[in-house]
Scaffold this active site. Structure first.
Site, mmCIF file in Angstrom:
data_model
loop_
_atom_site.group_PDB
_atom_site.id
_atom_site.type_symbol
_atom_site.label_atom_id
_atom_site.label_comp_id
_atom_site.label_asym_id
_atom_site.label_seq_id
_atom_site.Cartn_x
_atom_site.Cartn_y
_atom_site.Cartn_z
ATOM 1 N N ALA A 66 11.773 22.457 39.056
ATOM 2 C CA ALA A 66 12.035 23.581 38.157
ATOM 3 C C ALA A 66 13.549 23.770 38.099
ATOM 4 O O ALA A 66 14.279 23.341 38.992
ATOM 5 C CB ALA A 66 11.355 24.828 38.695
ATOM 6 N N GLY A 111 8.838 21.245 41.465
ATOM 7 C CA GLY A 111 7.957 21.191 40.295
ATOM 8 C C GLY A 111 7.731 19.772 39.786
ATOM 9 O O GLY A 111 6.702 19.494 39.152
ATOM 10 N N GLU A 114 5.036 18.511 41.798
ATOM 11 C CA GLU A 114 3.801 19.218 41.408
ATOM 12 C C GLU A 114 3.212 18.690 40.093
ATOM 13 O O GLU A 114 1.995 18.634 39.941
ATOM 14 C CB GLU A 114 4.079 20.720 41.300
ATOM 15 N N GLU A 134 10.922 23.483 48.054
ATOM 16 C CA GLU A 134 11.199 24.874 47.678
ATOM 17 C C GLU A 134 11.659 25.738 48.842
ATOM 18 O O GLU A 134 12.382 26.718 48.647
ATOM 19 C CB GLU A 134 9.959 25.508 47.047
HETATM 20 N N1 COA Z 1 17.641 22.582 38.649
HETATM 21 C C1 COA Z 1 18.795 22.713 37.989
HETATM 22 N N2 COA Z 1 19.794 21.814 38.073
HETATM 23 C C2 COA Z 1 19.587 20.745 38.850
HETATM 24 C C3 COA Z 1 18.403 20.548 39.569
HETATM 25 C C4 COA Z 1 17.387 21.531 39.441
HETATM 26 N N3 COA Z 1 16.204 21.425 40.074
HETATM 27 N N4 COA Z 1 18.498 19.402 40.270
HETATM 28 C C5 COA Z 1 19.700 18.893 39.984
HETATM 29 N N5 COA Z 1 20.360 19.693 39.134
HETATM 30 C C6 COA Z 1 21.701 19.529 38.577
HETATM 31 C C7 COA Z 1 22.763 19.694 39.665
HETATM 32 O O1 COA Z 1 23.060 21.075 39.866
HETATM 33 C C8 COA Z 1 23.914 18.920 39.069
HETATM 34 O O2 COA Z 1 24.564 19.742 38.125
HETATM 35 P P1 COA Z 1 26.184 19.662 37.937
HETATM 36 O O3 COA Z 1 26.411 18.286 37.384
HETATM 37 O O4 COA Z 1 26.453 20.759 36.947
HETATM 38 O O5 COA Z 1 26.770 19.888 39.300
HETATM 39 C C9 COA Z 1 23.225 17.785 38.295
HETATM 40 O O6 COA Z 1 21.863 18.198 38.126
HETATM 41 C C10 COA Z 1 23.203 16.480 39.077
HETATM 42 O O7 COA Z 1 22.680 16.740 40.384
HETATM 43 P P2 COA Z 1 23.481 16.442 41.740
HETATM 44 O O8 COA Z 1 22.945 17.379 42.795
HETATM 45 O O9 COA Z 1 24.952 16.438 41.498
HETATM 46 O O10 COA Z 1 22.995 14.952 42.004
HETATM 47 P P3 COA Z 1 22.857 14.238 43.407
HETATM 48 O O11 COA Z 1 22.521 12.821 43.087
HETATM 49 O O12 COA Z 1 24.007 14.531 44.294
HETATM 50 O O13 COA Z 1 21.579 14.919 44.089
HETATM 51 C C11 COA Z 1 19.322 15.775 44.159
HETATM 52 C C12 COA Z 1 20.317 14.824 43.494
HETATM 53 C C13 COA Z 1 18.011 15.660 43.381
HETATM 54 C C14 COA Z 1 19.104 15.316 45.622
HETATM 55 C C15 COA Z 1 19.852 17.217 44.140
HETATM 56 O O14 COA Z 1 20.263 17.505 42.826
HETATM 57 C C16 COA Z 1 18.827 18.238 44.519
HETATM 58 O O15 COA Z 1 18.545 18.426 45.692
HETATM 59 N N6 COA Z 1 18.268 18.970 43.523
HETATM 60 C C17 COA Z 1 17.401 20.095 43.752
HETATM 61 C C18 COA Z 1 16.027 19.631 44.061
HETATM 62 C C19 COA Z 1 15.129 20.794 44.316
HETATM 63 O O16 COA Z 1 15.246 21.534 45.264
HETATM 64 N N7 COA Z 1 14.155 20.944 43.436
HETATM 65 C C20 COA Z 1 13.154 21.936 43.574
HETATM 66 C C21 COA Z 1 13.317 23.003 42.584
HETATM 67 S S1 COA Z 1 11.879 24.040 42.618
#
Ligand code: COA
Length: 258
Positions: A66, A111, A114, A134
């Protein structure tokens, strides 16, 4: 065929492929994308898809969950609405009248994981990293993860994944039963396309009946559980831990939970 900015719907014979297309956000699902997904799943159904594939655009992510920037400041009522929308999409995948395959070609968190749980099959590329993460944001899975995960991996492992927010690789996910198979990253599209076209050639009414009957095995308890999950999930919005967890992710720092 309708066209949208954040989701692509492509047909190859009777196989429809839905690609979530926000690679700069790692295909995170904001409200607009969920609305479009809903429309695109309906379009795939009305066009007569005999198999549906769900995947993510770009080389890194299936769906990173999400949209955290959208969720950060939601009120309980707004969170409830967002949860309802996520549940609508997962229900549509689960009840789609033909087999649905998640082609998990990269990160599948929150999500994103999910949505895959609501599909009939999960095929992961060897690059996929999967988790119900989460807890790190001060919330719980809110689009069916608390109900559907344990069916695949068992109750103990579901608790491990949800309580610790573990991020596991594709091979570990396979060993747990969270995904059905793991394939080389550069072969996932072809492999899933072949699987989908094999399904699309099988007797459609019998497949639909088999899917409905298998779903029915979980139905009664699951719908009550899903309603309960939506309420609990939304009730966490506005707590210190939810606000802090999401702010910390967006500020790229460690959260300080109560
Ligand atoms: N929602 C909103 N934005 C998200 C996102 C999410 N779930 N997941 C990644 N992004 C955004 C990041 O904020 C980043 O934005 P920016 O370029 O403005 O800084 C962009 O996508 C790229 O992600 P980044 O974190 O820089 O890439 P990475 O390769 O270093 O890491 C992940 C990738 C997936 C490990 C990391 O983004 C992450 O942990 N995301 C969240 C996952 C999460 O908790 N999801 C559950 C949500 S319910």
């Amino acid at each position: 065929m309708p066209e949208w900015d954040t989701v692509r719907l492509d047909f190859n014979d009777d196989v429809a492929t839905l690609t979530v297309d926000r690679p700069d956000r790692l295909n995170a699902l904001n409200v607009e994308t969920l609305h479009v997904l809903r429309d695109a799943i309906s379009a795939a159904e009305s066009e007569g898809a005999r198999a549906l594939v769900l995947t993510g655009a770009g080389e890194k992510a299936f769906i990173a969950g999400a949209d955290i920037s959208h969720m950060q400041d939601l009120s309980v009522a707004e969170a409830q609405e967002y949860a309802e929308l996520g549940h609508e999409v997962t229900d549509m995948l689960e009840q789609f009248p033909a087999p649905v395959i998640a082609a998990m070609n990269g990160y599948a968190f929150g999500g994103g994981c999910e949505l895959s749980l609501a599909c009939d099959f999960r095929v992961a590329s060897e690059n996929a990293i999967i988790g119900q993460t989460e807890i790190d944001l001060g919330i719980i899975p809110g689009w069916g993860g608390t109900q559907r995960l344990s069916r695949l991996v068992g109750d103990e492992l579901a608790r491990r994944l949800i309580f610790f927010g573990e991020r596991i690789d594709a091979q570990d996910a396979r060993a747990m039963g969270l995904v059905g198979e793991v394939v080389a990253h550069d072969q996932i599209d072809d492999h899933v396309a072949e699987m989908a076209s094999d399904l699309a050639e099988r007797p459609a009414f019998a497949l639909q009946a088999a899917k409905e009957a298998l779903n029915q095995a979980h139905e009664g308890m699951q719908s009550a559980g899903l309603r309960y999950e939506r309420r609990l999930w939304s009730s966490l919005f506005g707590t210190h831990d939810q606000r802090e967890g999401m702010a910390a992710f967006l500020d790229e720092r460690e959260p300080e939970f109560n």
